[in-house]
Design an enzyme around this catalytic site. Structure first.
Site, PDB file in Angstrom:
ATOM      1  N   GLY A  45       0.838  -1.200   0.000  1.00  0.00           N
ATOM      2  CA  GLY A  45       0.000   0.000   0.000  1.00  0.00           C
ATOM      3  C   GLY A  45       0.865   1.238   0.000  1.00  0.00           C
ATOM      4  N   GLN A  50       3.043  10.073   1.208  1.00  0.00           N
ATOM      5  CA  GLN A  50       4.337   9.395   1.304  1.00  0.00           C
ATOM      6  C   GLN A  50       5.272   9.759   0.157  1.00  0.00           C
ATOM      7  OE1 GLN A  50       2.392   5.330   2.121  1.00  0.00           O
ATOM      8  NE2 GLN A  50       4.319   5.230   3.244  1.00  0.00           N
ATOM      9  N   CYS A  94       5.723   0.055   7.292  1.00  0.00           N
ATOM     10  CA  CYS A  94       5.366   1.209   6.470  1.00  0.00           C
ATOM     11  C   CYS A  94       6.575   1.578   5.616  1.00  0.00           C
ATOM     12  CB  CYS A  94       4.984   2.376   7.381  1.00  0.00           C
ATOM     13  SG  CYS A  94       4.494   3.865   6.487  1.00  0.00           S
ATOM     14  N   LEU A  95       6.338   1.883   4.354  1.00  0.00           N
ATOM     15  CA  LEU A  95       7.456   2.235   3.473  1.00  0.00           C
ATOM     16  C   LEU A  95       8.149   3.520   3.930  1.00  0.00           C
ATOM     17  CD1 LEU A  95       5.916   1.370  -0.036  1.00  0.00           C
ATOM     18  CD2 LEU A  95       7.552   0.032   1.302  1.00  0.00           C
ATOM     19  N   HIS A 136      -4.687   1.500   7.367  1.00  0.00           N
ATOM     20  CA  HIS A 136      -3.340   2.075   7.510  1.00  0.00           C
ATOM     21  C   HIS A 136      -3.138   3.209   6.493  1.00  0.00           C
ATOM     22  CE1 HIS A 136       1.239   1.435   7.889  1.00  0.00           C
ATOM     23  NE2 HIS A 136       1.119   2.228   6.834  1.00  0.00           N
ATOM     24  N   GLU A 137      -3.571   2.971   5.237  1.00  0.00           N
ATOM     25  CA  GLU A 137      -3.361   3.986   4.185  1.00  0.00           C
ATOM     26  C   GLU A 137      -4.269   5.203   4.395  1.00  0.00           C
ATOM     27  OE1 GLU A 137      -0.751   3.609   2.590  1.00  0.00           O
ATOM     28  OE2 GLU A 137      -0.503   1.479   3.021  1.00  0.00           O
ATOM     29  N   HIS A 140      -2.817   7.572   6.791  1.00  0.00           N
ATOM     30  CA  HIS A 140      -1.803   8.464   6.198  1.00  0.00           C
ATOM     31  C   HIS A 140      -2.437   9.762   5.693  1.00  0.00           C
ATOM     32  CE1 HIS A 140       2.070   6.422   6.147  1.00  0.00           C
ATOM     33  NE2 HIS A 140       1.538   5.302   5.671  1.00  0.00           N
TER      34      HIS A 140
END
Ligand code: NI
Length: 175
Positions: A45, A50, A94-95, A136-137, A140
């Site tokens: 994701g 991000q 998380c990226l 989660h996304e 963000h």
């Protein structure tokens, strides 16, 4: 085109993102770049902030089995309209917080409404890993990271590691 992923801490990862009125060429290109960036990372994701774009758009693909076909999803202005009482615990990463993982408890199922790339409204129920990922996304887009669910000590420890990582990256670039 692959875009650089911001690493926590970064003020852009703490911002409330803007609702998109409609889909235009900029959004279509953004979605394409986000999917390319996500698959390349690789991740399941990615949210626009991000990559430093403060718009309400996320991409995801939680298909894990390599034999299974890809299932890229693009969700514009996603909103959770219902959540199950039953919860699920997943070890999240998380990226924007590379190599750090922690267990987070969230509703097991969520119903989500969003606008697709054709500008049409979609509603779908997500379960399991997909449900965790979409929550989660969406977090963000509201300036929230999975580490915000952890205790202060653990969160500060991870943040210090990320500050060090960013210093190391900056030094590497100078050298
Ligand atoms: Ni993330």
């Amino acid at each position: 085109m692959k875009r650089p992923i911001l690493i926590h801490p970064d003020p852009r990862l703490k911002k409330m993102c803007a609702t998109l009125p409609d889909v235009d060429d900029r959004i279509r290109k953004l979605a394409e770049d986000m999917l390319e960036t996500m698959y390349d990372a690789p991740g399941i994701g990615l949210a626009a902030p991000q990559i430093g774009v403060l718009d309400r758009i996320i991409v995801m693909d939680c298909v894990k089995d390599e034999d299974e076909a890809l299932n890229p999803m693009v969700l514009i202005n996603p909103e959770i309209i219902a959540a199950s009482e039953e919860t699920n615990v997943y070890e999240e990463g998380c990226l924007s917080i590379p190599d750090q993982f922690a267990e987070v408890t969230r509703p097991k199922q969520v119903q989500v409404r969003w606008m697709d790339l054709n500008g049409s409204e979609q509603t779908q129920e997500f379960d399991g890993l997909w449900a965790t990922c979409v929550q989660h996304e969406i977090d963000h887009l509201n300036g929230k990271l999975f580490i915000d669910y952890l205790g202060a000590m653990k969160r500060q420890m991870i943040t210090r590691k990320m500050q060090k990582l960013k210093r190391d990256i900056a030094r590497g670039k100078e050298a």
